[in-house]
Design an enzyme around this catalytic site. Structure first.
Site, PDB file in Angstrom:
ATOM      1  N   TYR A 108      16.864  -8.639   3.381  1.00 48.45           N
ATOM      2  CA  TYR A 108      17.154  -7.615   2.365  1.00 48.45           C
ATOM      3  C   TYR A 108      16.079  -6.543   2.402  1.00 48.45           C
ATOM      4  CZ  TYR A 108      13.514  -9.997  -0.357  1.00 48.45           C
ATOM      5  OH  TYR A 108      12.340 -10.546  -0.762  1.00 48.45           O
ATOM      6  N   GLU A 151     -29.002 -14.624  -6.206  1.00 49.29           N
ATOM      7  CA  GLU A 151     -29.351 -13.216  -6.013  1.00 49.29           C
ATOM      8  C   GLU A 151     -28.207 -12.511  -5.268  1.00 49.29           C
ATOM      9  OE1 GLU A 151     -33.394 -12.771  -4.589  1.00 49.29           O
ATOM     10  OE2 GLU A 151     -32.775 -10.752  -3.933  1.00 49.29           O
ATOM     11  N   LYS A 207       0.943 -17.196  -7.297  1.00 45.66           N
ATOM     12  CA  LYS A 207       2.177 -17.394  -6.529  1.00 45.66           C
ATOM     13  C   LYS A 207       1.934 -18.555  -5.581  1.00 45.66           C
ATOM     14  CE  LYS A 207       5.738 -15.174  -3.757  1.00 45.66           C
ATOM     15  NZ  LYS A 207       6.313 -13.967  -3.169  1.00 45.66           N
ATOM     16  N   THR A 252      11.540  -7.295  -4.755  1.00 47.05           N
ATOM     17  CA  THR A 252      12.781  -8.008  -4.454  1.00 47.05           C
ATOM     18  C   THR A 252      13.790  -7.869  -5.581  1.00 47.05           C
ATOM     19  OG1 THR A 252      11.650  -9.557  -3.006  1.00 47.05           O
ATOM     20  CG2 THR A 252      13.709 -10.313  -3.947  1.00 47.05           C
ATOM     21  N   THR A 287       6.844  -9.694  -6.084  1.00 46.45           N
ATOM     22  CA  THR A 287       6.055 -10.860  -6.488  1.00 46.45           C
ATOM     23  C   THR A 287       4.835 -11.097  -5.587  1.00 46.45           C
ATOM     24  OG1 THR A 287       7.410 -12.344  -5.147  1.00 46.45           O
ATOM     25  CG2 THR A 287       8.073 -12.030  -7.447  1.00 46.45           C
ATOM     26  N   ASP A 288       4.832 -10.493  -4.391  1.00 45.32           N
ATOM     27  CA  ASP A 288       3.761 -10.815  -3.438  1.00 45.32           C
ATOM     28  C   ASP A 288       2.370 -10.522  -3.998  1.00 45.32           C
ATOM     29  OD1 ASP A 288       5.642 -11.668  -1.676  1.00 45.32           O
ATOM     30  OD2 ASP A 288       5.421 -10.019  -0.247  1.00 45.32           O
TER      31      ASP A 288
HETATM   32  C1  SIN Z   1       9.044 -10.031  -3.747  1.00 43.90           C
HETATM   33  O1  SIN Z   1       9.279  -9.120  -4.515  1.00 43.90           O
HETATM   34  O2  SIN Z   1       9.279 -11.203  -4.086  1.00 43.90           O
HETATM   35  C2  SIN Z   1       8.527  -9.852  -2.360  1.00 43.90           C
HETATM   36  C3  SIN Z   1       8.365  -8.463  -1.942  1.00 43.90           C
HETATM   37  C4  SIN Z   1       7.373  -7.725  -2.761  1.00 43.90           C
HETATM   38  O3  SIN Z   1       6.375  -8.263  -3.204  1.00 43.90           O
HETATM   39  O4  SIN Z   1       7.604  -6.527  -2.966  1.00 43.90           O
END
Ligand code: SIN
Length: 393
Positions: A80, A344, A217, A66, A144-145
């Site tokens: 986006y 185990e 996250k 993002t 961020t994903d």
């Molecule tokens: C993000 O960047 O926040 C979402 C999309 C991604 O992880 O590429």
């Protein structure tokens, strides 16, 4: 790394303007017999202009997400295309960067974080280490994903003690109120400061600095989405950088056991096995586990209820899978808390969440198929428990 990846140097020097980095040779070649050709990239030397500068040299290794996203219009926070703008152009737009660091850019790729394979992380880690042979610090930008996974993979595999800061954004670059420029600026500032030397990889978003082992996250949209449950952040950046605690690993600074056993130059990326996560719930069946085994998983992390519990049907499937040599790690779906014991074929995941435990299990299985060895790595590298009485020894 894709063959179209290019190195871009933001500098007055024309010499370093554009360098193609296909399967080129071989800063690694002498000591990397197992590494595949696509992981061998050559980071150009720090240009003379930078060497004579009093500022730290920071390389931004960009993968998209993002932060590099282009919105449909200035108020489209969710509409986006991630991974669109080139990092070279984004860095150019940062005000005052020349006061904090000499910044270089390496465009590793440009897409959403979920678009990268585990094998790509192998390449990314080698590029980071290669850059750190020359640069004072590295910033890795990602979506961020799956930043938890990418960050922890780097933490476990990068061999250099120099700062590695992973960052991204929750809003695309070109909307009002975007967090992208501030996150990028602060990440460069942090990497250049040297303050997280020996910390391993740290995550910096929304002014907060976290240990990647512990951070998660926690929200799909909020800009303060990254949280470290129970234990809290390491510090933050206002005008100044303040760090109030260090990851346990930093207490081993300069010692042999600071390094993890996962030196990627000793394996090929095809050695990284399939490892899955099976999420438990009320009367869950064993299908997720059996499906992963059918896919060829060598390891499975269970995200259990409470202190790691799984349903009786999942338990039956786990028993079958252990009989076939699959190694299990228990974690909790609650979001925090420590798993103890094991059994185990089953390793307790300590306080690692399922996605972090999965990354450690992938690396552990790439380096060994011995259950006791892998268990030992979870108890050591994975747990990072501190015993103050032994610190001086
Ligand atoms: C993000 O960047 O926040 C979402 C999309 C991604 O992880 O590429």
């Amino acid at each position: 790394m894709s063959s179209s990846s290019v190195f871009r140097k933001i500098s007055v020097s024309l010499l370093a303007l554009v360098l193609l980095v296909t399967g080129m040779n071989a800063a690694f070649a002498a000591d990397a017999p197992a590494a595949s050709a696509s992981s061998e990239v050559k980071i150009p030397p720090v240009p003379f202009a930078f060497k004579s500068s009093p500022l730290p040299n920071v390389m931004v290794i960009a993968t998209g997400g993002t932060l590099a996203g282009k919105a449909a219009d200035e108020t489209s926070f969710q509409n986006y295309r991630a991974g669109t703008f080139l990092m070279e152009d984004l860095v150019k737009q940062l005000p005052d960067k020349n006061k904090i660091a000499d910044v270089s850019v390496y465009q590793f790729g440009n897409k959403g974080s979920g678009g990268y394979a585990i094998a790509d992380l192998y390449d990314l880690s080698l590029v980071v280490d290669q850059a750190l042979k020359l640069y004072d610090g590295v910033v890795v930008t990602t979506g961020t994903d799956t930043m938890e996974e990418i960050g922890y993979f780097l933490d476990l595999t990068v061999q250099s003690e120099k700062p590695v800061v992973i960052t991204g954004a929750m809003r695309p670059w070109d909307v009002i109120g975007t967090d992208g420029p501030a996150n990028l600026y602060n990440a460069i500032k942090l990497a250049g400061s040297g303050k997280t030397t020996w910390f391993g990889t740290v995550l910096m978003l929304n002014d907060m600095i976290h240990a990647v082992r512990d951070v998660t996250k926690s929200n799909a949209h909020r800009m303060d989405t990254f949280q470290t449950p129970i234990m809290g952040a390491l510090g933050y950046i206002d005008e100044e950088i303040r760090i109030y605690r260090a990851p346990a690993r930093a207490l081993k600074a300069g010692k042999e056991d600071w390094k993890t056993p996962f030196d990627l130059k000793k394996i090929a990326k095809k050695d990284l096995p399939i490892v899955g996560i099976a999420y438990n719930g009320q009367e869950m069946t064993g299908g997720a586990i059996r499906g992963l085994v059918a896919d060829g998983a060598k390891g499975i992390v269970t995200a259990g209820t409470g202190a790691g519990g799984i349903s009786s049907l999942m338990g039956e499937a786990r028993k079958e899978a252990i009989g076939k040599g699959v190694i299990f790690v228990t974690t909790t779906r609650t979001g925090s808390g420590t798993m103890y014991g094991g059994g185990e074929g089953i390793i307790a995941g300590d306080s690692l969440n399922a996605q972090h435990a999965r990354i450690l299990l992938i690396l552990a299985l790439a380096f060994s198929d011995d259950f006791e060895t892998i268990k030992g790595w979870f108890e050591g590298v994975g747990t990072q428990d501190i015993d103050g009485s032994k610190l001086a020894s």
